[in-house]
Design a protein around this motif. Structure first.
Motif, PDB file in Angstrom:
ATOM      1  N   UNK B   1       0.830  -1.211   0.000  1.00  0.00           N
ATOM      2  CA  UNK B   1       0.000   0.000   0.000  1.00  0.00           C
ATOM      3  C   UNK B   1       0.860   1.255   0.000  1.00  0.00           C
ATOM      4  N   UNK B   2       0.482   2.232  -0.838  1.00  0.00           N
ATOM      5  CA  UNK B   2       1.231   3.472  -0.874  1.00  0.00           C
ATOM      6  C   UNK B   2       0.807   4.407   0.239  1.00  0.00           C
ATOM      7  N   UNK B   3      -0.399   4.252   0.799  1.00  0.00           N
ATOM      8  CA  UNK B   3      -0.889   5.158   1.837  1.00  0.00           C
ATOM      9  C   UNK B   3      -1.530   6.381   1.212  1.00  0.00           C
ATOM     10  N   UNK B   4      -1.088   7.566   1.644  1.00  0.00           N
ATOM     11  CA  UNK B   4      -1.590   8.834   1.116  1.00  0.00           C
ATOM     12  C   UNK B   4      -0.505   9.441   0.233  1.00  0.00           C
ATOM     13  N   UNK B   5      -0.843   9.690  -1.030  1.00  0.00           N
ATOM     14  CA  UNK B   5       0.122  10.215  -1.993  1.00  0.00           C
ATOM     15  C   UNK B   5      -0.285  11.605  -2.429  1.00  0.00           C
ATOM     16  N   UNK B  15       1.128  35.174  -8.338  1.00  0.00           N
ATOM     17  CA  UNK B  15      -0.145  35.680  -7.814  1.00  0.00           C
ATOM     18  C   UNK B  15      -1.199  35.688  -8.920  1.00  0.00           C
ATOM     19  N   UNK B  16      -2.370  35.146  -8.592  1.00  0.00           N
ATOM     20  CA  UNK B  16      -3.468  35.125  -9.547  1.00  0.00           C
ATOM     21  C   UNK B  16      -3.605  33.834 -10.329  1.00  0.00           C
ATOM     22  N   UNK B  17      -2.548  33.015 -10.360  1.00  0.00           N
ATOM     23  CA  UNK B  17      -2.635  31.736 -11.045  1.00  0.00           C
ATOM     24  C   UNK B  17      -3.490  30.765 -10.250  1.00  0.00           C
ATOM     25  N   UNK B  18      -4.010  29.775 -10.936  1.00  0.00           N
ATOM     26  CA  UNK B  18      -4.769  28.729 -10.262  1.00  0.00           C
ATOM     27  C   UNK B  18      -4.029  27.405 -10.425  1.00  0.00           C
ATOM     28  N   UNK B  19      -4.291  26.492  -9.499  1.00  0.00           N
ATOM     29  CA  UNK B  19      -3.699  25.163  -9.625  1.00  0.00           C
ATOM     30  C   UNK B  19      -4.444  24.182  -8.728  1.00  0.00           C
ATOM     31  N   UNK B  20      -4.197  22.912  -8.985  1.00  0.00           N
ATOM     32  CA  UNK B  20      -4.819  21.851  -8.203  1.00  0.00           C
ATOM     33  C   UNK B  20      -3.747  21.001  -7.549  1.00  0.00           C
ATOM     34  N   UNK B  21      -3.858  20.822  -6.245  1.00  0.00           N
ATOM     35  CA  UNK B  21      -3.003  19.905  -5.504  1.00  0.00           C
ATOM     36  C   UNK B  21      -3.729  18.559  -5.441  1.00  0.00           C
ATOM     37  N   UNK B  22      -2.993  17.511  -5.817  1.00  0.00           N
ATOM     38  CA  UNK B  22      -3.608  16.193  -5.879  1.00  0.00           C
ATOM     39  C   UNK B  22      -3.355  15.405  -4.600  1.00  0.00           C
ATOM     40  N   UNK B  23      -4.350  14.615  -4.213  1.00  0.00           N
ATOM     41  CA  UNK B  23      -4.235  13.717  -3.067  1.00  0.00           C
ATOM     42  C   UNK B  23      -4.968  12.428  -3.393  1.00  0.00           C
ATOM     43  N   UNK B  24      -4.301  11.313  -3.202  1.00  0.00           N
ATOM     44  CA  UNK B  24      -4.926  10.009  -3.425  1.00  0.00           C
ATOM     45  C   UNK B  24      -4.547   9.065  -2.287  1.00  0.00           C
ATOM     46  N   UNK B  25      -5.517   8.227  -1.883  1.00  0.00           N
ATOM     47  CA  UNK B  25      -5.237   7.211  -0.861  1.00  0.00           C
ATOM     48  C   UNK B  25      -5.769   5.863  -1.350  1.00  0.00           C
ATOM     49  N   UNK B  26      -5.038   4.802  -0.959  1.00  0.00           N
ATOM     50  CA  UNK B  26      -5.389   3.456  -1.419  1.00  0.00           C
ATOM     51  C   UNK B  26      -5.799   2.559  -0.261  1.00  0.00           C
ATOM     52  N   UNK B 106       3.052  13.272   2.487  1.00  0.00           N
ATOM     53  CA  UNK B 106       4.308  13.974   2.752  1.00  0.00           C
ATOM     54  C   UNK B 106       4.287  15.443   2.365  1.00  0.00           C
ATOM     55  N   UNK B 107       3.168  15.939   1.915  1.00  0.00           N
ATOM     56  CA  UNK B 107       3.005  17.364   1.745  1.00  0.00           C
ATOM     57  C   UNK B 107       3.365  17.902   0.372  1.00  0.00           C
ATOM     58  N   UNK B 108       2.786  19.072   0.071  1.00  0.00           N
ATOM     59  CA  UNK B 108       3.148  19.865  -1.110  1.00  0.00           C
ATOM     60  C   UNK B 108       3.608  21.221  -0.606  1.00  0.00           C
ATOM     61  N   UNK B 109       4.844  21.580  -0.974  1.00  0.00           N
ATOM     62  CA  UNK B 109       5.390  22.875  -0.579  1.00  0.00           C
ATOM     63  C   UNK B 109       5.105  23.878  -1.669  1.00  0.00           C
ATOM     64  N   UNK B 110       4.268  24.872  -1.354  1.00  0.00           N
ATOM     65  CA  UNK B 110       3.760  25.807  -2.342  1.00  0.00           C
ATOM     66  C   UNK B 110       4.236  27.215  -2.025  1.00  0.00           C
TER      67      UNK B 110
END
Lengths: 110, 113
Positions: B1-5, B15-26, B106-110
């Motif tokens: 199992x990968x856990x939370x990815x 500033x003003x840009x948009x984005x999506x942070x992905x999260x998946x759990x198995x 393990x986080x996303x550093x933004x």
């Protein structure tokens, strides 16, 4: 409002020098108190759950204790690999979220 | 199992840009959540979901959007990035609503410039 305060902010020990980390909390009905370990660049890793005053949990060199107002994480004869930030969090009855403290950054020097 | 990815691990935005942070759990966990971690502050809850199709706001939801179309995935969207959203973002999951412990990615550093 539920609140968690951890002290000290940072602690530096020599290898083998035992000590304790403090987590003081106020919560409207404690469902559980949680200790996590966080290594640099990683997510928190679960250590212990405590549910009621007087409860104790142990894992290797770590022992967590709980009173009605605070929890202690006792570290006995620590090793350099115990260096990490230790986070405390509480969950109130009926609440979805965990309320986290700021953490204690522990450094163990060889 | 990968856990939370979580992906990406690092991101710099203007500033003003948009984005999506992905999260998946198995782990077939029902409950998923997003936290942000800022220096000197504890982890703060942004949004959470108790199951597919159900989301709700946490402590600091402004400027963020979430959806939960499957049990496995829980993306976090920044609609118009602001410097105040510079942070480390953690996704977490647990077996069901209110259950502990939560398992963290393990986080996303933004960084928002």
């Amino acid at each position: 409002e539920d609140q968690v305060t951890q002290s000290p902010e940072a602690l530096r020990l020599q290898e083998g020098e035992s000590s304790s980390l403090n987590c003081s909390y106020t919560v409207s009905g404690l469902r559980g108190l949680f200790w996590y370990r966080q290594d640099p660049g990683k997510g928190p890793e679960f250590l212990f759950t405590l549910y009621s005053a007087g409860e104790e949990k142990e894992k290797e060199r770590l022992k967590a204790t709980l009173t009605k107002k605070e929890s202690f994480l006792h570290i006995t004869a620590p090793k350099p690999e115990d260096s990490a930030t230790y986070l405390c969090a509480v969950q109130a009855y009926g609440a979805q979220k965990l309320v986290f403290g700021q953490g204690t950054r522990l450094t163990i020097n060889p | 199992n990968a856990g939370v990815t979580q992906t990406p691990k690092f991101q710099v935005l203007k500033t003003g840009q948009s984005m999506t942070l992905q999260c998946a759990q198995d782990m077939n966990h029902e409950y998923m959540s997003w936290y942000r971690q800022d220096p000197g502050m504890g982890l703060r809850l942004i949004h959470y979901s108790v199951g597919a199709g159900i989301t709700d706001q946490g402590e600091v939801p402004n400027g963020y959007n979430v959806s939960r179309s499957t049990t496995e995935d829980f993306p976090l969207r920044l609609l118009s990035a602001a410097p105040s959203q510079t942070s480390v973002y953690f996704c977490a999951s647990s077996l069901r609503q209110g259950a502990q412990p939560q398992h963290f990615g393990d986080g996303t550093r933004l960084s928002i410039l």
